[in-house]
Design an enzyme around this catalytic site. Structure first.
Site, mmCIF file in Angstrom:
data_model
loop_
_atom_site.group_PDB
_atom_site.id
_atom_site.type_symbol
_atom_site.label_atom_id
_atom_site.label_comp_id
_atom_site.label_asym_id
_atom_site.label_seq_id
_atom_site.Cartn_x
_atom_site.Cartn_y
_atom_site.Cartn_z
ATOM 1 N N CYS A 42 35.453 21.982 29.445
ATOM 2 C CA CYS A 42 35.066 20.573 29.328
ATOM 3 C C CYS A 42 35.488 19.767 30.540
ATOM 4 O O CYS A 42 34.689 19.044 31.132
ATOM 5 C CB CYS A 42 35.667 19.972 28.061
ATOM 6 N N CYS A 47 31.742 19.017 30.196
ATOM 7 C CA CYS A 47 31.496 17.641 29.762
ATOM 8 C C CYS A 47 31.768 16.589 30.833
ATOM 9 O O CYS A 47 30.907 15.750 31.120
ATOM 10 C CB CYS A 47 32.369 17.308 28.552
ATOM 11 N N LYS A 50 29.847 17.018 34.341
ATOM 12 C CA LYS A 50 28.422 16.876 34.053
ATOM 13 C C LYS A 50 28.063 15.417 33.780
ATOM 14 O O LYS A 50 27.065 14.899 34.294
ATOM 15 C CB LYS A 50 28.051 17.740 32.848
ATOM 16 N N GLY A 175 17.763 25.364 26.484
ATOM 17 C CA GLY A 175 18.811 24.775 25.664
ATOM 18 C C GLY A 175 19.294 23.463 26.254
ATOM 19 O O GLY A 175 18.815 22.998 27.290
ATOM 20 N N TYR A 176 20.292 22.853 25.607
ATOM 21 C CA TYR A 176 20.690 21.521 26.044
ATOM 22 C C TYR A 176 21.301 21.519 27.439
ATOM 23 O O TYR A 176 21.133 20.554 28.202
ATOM 24 C CB TYR A 176 21.621 20.869 25.019
ATOM 25 N N GLU A 180 19.728 19.249 30.311
ATOM 26 C CA GLU A 180 20.551 18.226 30.963
ATOM 27 C C GLU A 180 20.533 18.382 32.479
ATOM 28 O O GLU A 180 20.352 17.397 33.223
ATOM 29 C CB GLU A 180 21.986 18.305 30.438
ATOM 30 N N THR A 312 33.361 20.370 22.224
ATOM 31 C CA THR A 312 34.753 20.034 22.527
ATOM 32 C C THR A 312 35.456 19.314 21.381
ATOM 33 O O THR A 312 36.567 19.695 20.990
ATOM 34 C CB THR A 312 34.821 19.190 23.814
ATOM 35 N N ARG A 320 43.942 20.618 15.843
ATOM 36 C CA ARG A 320 44.859 19.643 15.245
ATOM 37 C C ARG A 320 45.043 19.893 13.750
ATOM 38 O O ARG A 320 46.154 19.749 13.221
ATOM 39 C CB ARG A 320 44.343 18.234 15.490
ATOM 40 N N HIS A 439 20.720 -8.479 16.870
ATOM 41 C CA HIS A 439 19.462 -8.749 17.574
ATOM 42 C C HIS A 439 19.728 -9.473 18.898
ATOM 43 O O HIS A 439 20.604 -10.343 18.954
ATOM 44 C CB HIS A 439 18.571 -9.613 16.680
ATOM 45 N N GLU A 444 19.438 -2.000 16.090
ATOM 46 C CA GLU A 444 19.064 -2.677 14.845
ATOM 47 C C GLU A 444 17.892 -1.986 14.149
ATOM 48 O O GLU A 444 17.678 -2.162 12.944
ATOM 49 C CB GLU A 444 18.732 -4.138 15.096
#
Length: 450
Positions: A42, A47, A50, A175-176, A180, A312, A320, A439, A444
């Site tokens: 990451c 992450c 990138k 893929g992503y 990207e 990540t 944790r 708005h 919204e």
């Protein structure tokens, strides 16, 4: 038996560091082994660098769009080496922050690759240490297909170290990660060709989201070769000659390099000595239960090496919760439902919950109701750009609960984060409808769809 550590963590990526610090905070004696830089994929190859490249890639279109608001024409040229150096400096800064956090937490760091000798003994270089519990958090790495000429290619790990900007780049994979980087490199001014195995990018995401991003990419002059497979790569004096097969036979000459960012990733399990402890592996990933425990009662694993949801924040949360359960005062497990995610393409996309296809499979086509809105955001009115935002809600008819939300458009990731809270809280469509929108915003629209 007395061990050197209460917990020893192999891998100092997001999940490993989060676990080590949390456990040490409870008073546990914690050791950690890492052979590379702190922060894992990451921070160093994913992450963070990138997203910094994503920000960089947006400036050229912002310069053009500003003219619709009365600003004069801007002429600017990207200094690629400066961008790369700035990004590398930021990752080094983060490495230092992680070092300070671990030092403050009194986690002992071992520089080197951790390898199992037995269920309680780890070898790191010349050191051998023992631990009551051992956590594997070694992440994953990009893999390349085994085809002729593959040695002439790079992966997503390498793009942050390129000395100069490719003028023409081919990205293989839909893929992503591939999507990207296709959008990033096009935004930075490179000519981009993307090769995908199917007719649409982003398999597994909602079909409307996939189509909206793909159409926008093609409108922004990213050439997508659909239903195609790379068969060989040849280095020639003119560049790389990439041969493909599919609906059409194509030969592409690439002047610079080919990025293979999205052809797959796999858990980074080599040279861990897992054969010495008989850890169960399935499809290349470590098998764990809901408490992140392997088939060995004192050995655990979190993050991408388990190949569940490779994000990540998921690895951090798994780590944790593990520390809370074993060294704190609460036993908790990870909930893998309704985990939000984003695609930092151009336009950006984000999603949480079920896709329309998944919802139909689970509840039947008549058991759901789909709300969808597509519009031009106010930002693009003065620049006179036909850029569209897509928003979509999927509702379970019987309960009226919102079970999926998907968005393509500016700030999608920021907006979906809030929507994810509502969906995890079990919000109904009636609650969405009763919420007053802010708005004028794109967000919204999520509370005004009828």
């Amino acid at each position: 038996m007395k061990y050197d550590f209460d917990l020893f963590v192999i891998g100092a990526g997001s999940g490993g560091i989060a676990t080590a610090r949390r456990a040490a905070g409870y008073g546990a004696r914690v050791g950690l082994a890492e052979y590379d830089r702190l922060g894992g994929t990451c921070v160093n190859r994913g992450c963070i660098p990138k997203k910094l490249m994503v920000y960089t890639s947006h400036f050229p279109e912002s310069f053009v769009e500003s003219q619709g608001y009365g600003w004069s024409n801007v002429s600017s040229v990207l200094d690629w080496p400066k961008m790369i150096t700035s990004i590398q400096n930021e990752t080094k800064r983060l490495n230092g922050i992680y070092q300070k956090m671990l030092d403050t937490s009194k986690v002992k760091i071992f520089q080197g690759r951790g390898k199992f000798i037995d269920n309680h003994t780890i070898e790191v270089g010349k050191d051998k240490v023992t631990a009551d519990k051992i956590l594997i958090a070694v992440g994953g790495y990009p893999v390349k297909p085994n085809i002729p000429g593959i040695e002439h290619t790079i992966t997503s790990d390498d793009i942050f170290n390129l000395p100069k900007q490719p003028k023409r780049i081919v990205i293989w994979g839909g893929g992503y990660i591939g999507v990207e980087f296709a959008c990033i490199m096009r935004g930075l001014g490179s000519e981009v060709i993307q090769i995908i195995r199917r007719d649409k990018i982003l398999r597994g995401f909602d079909d409307d989201l996939r189509l909206a991003i793909q159409q926008s990419m093609e409108n922004n002059n990213i050439q997508i070769l659909k239903n195609s497979e790379v068969t060989s790569i040849e280095k020639t004096p003119q560049g790389l000659k990439i041969s493909t097969k599919g609906n059409k036979n194509n030969e592409i000459v690439l002047a610079d390099t080919i990025g293979l960012a999205a052809t797959g990733r796999k858990p980074n399990l080599d040279n861990l000595g897992l054969e010495n402890i008989n850890i169960e592996i399935n499809k290349g990933a470590i098998v764990v239960d809901q408490y992140n425990c392997t088939n060995q009662p004192n050995i655990y694993a979190v993050g991408d090496c388990t190949n569940r949801i490779n994000l990540t924040p998921v690895a951090i949360n798994e780590g944790r919760l593990f520390a809370d359960s074993h060294f704190g005062k609460s036993t908790r497990i990870m909930n893998y439902e309704n985990v939000p995610s984003a695609i930092f393409s151009n336009p950006e996309a984000a999603t949480v919950g079920l896709t329309e296809f998944e919802a139909s499979e689970q509840y039947g086509e008549n058991g759901i109701k789909v709300y969808k809105s597509q519009f031009r955001p106010m930002y693009y009115v003065l620049p006179e750009k036909e850029e569209k935002t897509l928003m979509k809600l999927i509702v379970h008819k019987d309960s009226d609960r919102v079970i999926g939300a998907h968005m393509v458009g500016n700030y999608a990731s920021e907006i979906i984060q809030g929507i994810a809270i509502a969906i995890n809280a079990g919000a109904t469509k009636a609650i969405f409808d009763a919420t007053v929108g802010i708005h004028p915003t794109s967000a919204e629209e999520f509370v005004t769809m009828r």
